[in-house]
Design an enzyme around this catalytic site. Structure first.
Site, PDB file in Angstrom:
ATOM      1  N   ASP A  40       0.470  -1.307  -0.112  1.00 49.72           N
ATOM      2  CA  ASP A  40       0.143  -0.210   0.232  1.00 49.72           C
ATOM      3  C   ASP A  40       0.437   1.067  -0.251  1.00 49.72           C
ATOM      4  O   ASP A  40       1.675   1.379   0.222  1.00 49.72           O
ATOM      5  CB  ASP A  40      -0.834   0.147   1.156  1.00 49.72           C
ATOM      6  N   TYR A  68       7.294  -8.353   8.615  1.00 51.35           N
ATOM      7  CA  TYR A  68       6.136  -6.979   8.682  1.00 51.35           C
ATOM      8  C   TYR A  68       6.446  -6.660  10.217  1.00 51.35           C
ATOM      9  O   TYR A  68       6.452  -7.711  11.470  1.00 51.35           O
ATOM     10  CB  TYR A  68       5.247  -6.590   8.471  1.00 51.35           C
ATOM     11  N   ASP A  82      -6.964   1.770   8.014  1.00 43.63           N
ATOM     12  CA  ASP A  82      -5.016   1.964   7.618  1.00 43.63           C
ATOM     13  C   ASP A  82      -5.609   3.899   8.599  1.00 43.63           C
ATOM     14  O   ASP A  82      -6.857   3.932   8.622  1.00 43.63           O
ATOM     15  CB  ASP A  82      -4.405   1.899   6.932  1.00 43.63           C
ATOM     16  N   ARG A 183      -3.582  -4.236   8.525  1.00 46.37           N
ATOM     17  CA  ARG A 183      -4.802  -3.447   8.993  1.00 46.37           C
ATOM     18  C   ARG A 183      -5.926  -4.744   9.462  1.00 46.37           C
ATOM     19  O   ARG A 183      -6.667  -3.956   9.741  1.00 46.37           O
ATOM     20  CB  ARG A 183      -5.654  -2.229   7.509  1.00 46.37           C
TER      21      ARG A 183
END
Length: 297
Positions: A40, A68, A82, A183
């Site tokens: 993203d 992540y 988000d 998210r």
């Protein structure tokens, strides 16, 4: 002539993955460039770029696990799950104190999201519903209900927890299978704890064994992309098992012919005696047949 290979890019915030591809096309001087897994715009970190024949390897990268680090904000929900979305709900601050929301409760919530889970993707996502992206339907005012998908969260742990009167920020380290929405983890943790949640920061540290430590920035790659390019055969060997064959077998395979099977499950890379990549093959009915021929034309 542009070299075929993979480039590990440290994507900056604010750019789409397509923006990075467009920039690399200009840097390497070819339009045959693609990426192996979208990040993203708000996210940073590892984005795998394939150049020339290495674009054929990207399909095999898509299935790799990802790692992540992220920040989940408990106490607020947003339209997009988000920080780019409009805030929809805000929890009563009394629910966010250390007494009301202790560390063990947060840890237990993370533990409940670990392992194989059925995750509902964010409604504001690129998933298509009857040919139209989900996010486009949401922005047009439609209510979207996406089906849950089975994903695997191999590791999910809190690194640091910070509190303000309005929210609780949880830094996490997560290793997950392809198709996982981080998210959605923020959303689901907040929902389970009764306070709501969304993602405020995301950095991808690794795709398979390609890590951010070896990633180049767009600025450094513009100065000399060749130094940051992983050659085709070496790239394939980091993604798939390999098999070396004779020069005669390599010639046959380069023209689409099969090899004798050796009992290797799943796709694997075939290298010639000079360690050049010839093809990706799969075995069936006693023969190893090419899925993708990558030998130079």
């Amino acid at each position: 002539m542009t070299s075929s290979g993979l480039i590990v890019v440290d994507k900056p915030s604010g750019m789409t993955s397509h923006d990075v591809v467009a920039r690399l096309r200009r840097i390497v001087g070819t339009r045959k460039v693609g990426h192996g897994g979208t990040l993203d715009p708000m996210a940073t970190g590892v984005l795998i770029i394939g150049v020339e024949r290495a674009t054929r390897l990207l399909t095999y990268i898509l299935g790799c696990d990802k790692r992540y680090v992220a920040t989940l904000r408990l106490g607020q929900t947003t339209l997009t799950d988000d920080a780019d979305g409009e805030v929809v709900t805000v929890a009563d601050t009394a629910l966010l104190t250390e007494r009301s929301l202790p560390v063990p409760a947060i840890d237990a919530g993370l533990a409940a999201l670990t392992g194989e889970i059925d995750q509902i993707p964010s409604a504001v996502s690129a998933i298509k519903i009857r040919g139209v992206r989900s996010y486009a339907r949401v922005r047009a005012g439609e209510e979207v209900a996406l089906a849950a998908r089975r994903v695997t969260i191999r590791q999910l742990r809190a690194l640091e927890i910070r509190r303000t009167p309005e929210a609780v920020d949880v830094d996490i380290d997560v290793v997950c299978s392809t198709g996982t929405y981080v998210r959605a983890l923020a959303r689901d943790l907040g929902a389970a704890l009764g306070v709501g949640g969304h993602l405020t920061a995301l950095r991808r540290l690794a795709v398979g064994d390609f890590t951010v430590d070896e990633a180049g920035t767009l600025e450094t790659l513009a100065e000399g992309p060749e130094a940051g390019t992983i050659p085709l055969a070496k790239a394939a060997a980091r993604i798939l098992p390999t098999r070396r064959v004779t020069a005669e077998e390599a010639r046959a395979l380069a023209h689409g012919g099969p090899l004798t099977a050796v009992g290797t499950a799943g796709p694997y890379a075939v290298l010639d005696p000079l360690d050049d990549l010839i093809a990706i093959v799969v075995e069936r009915e006693g023969r190893a047949r090419p899925e993708a021929v990558l030998a130079p034309a």
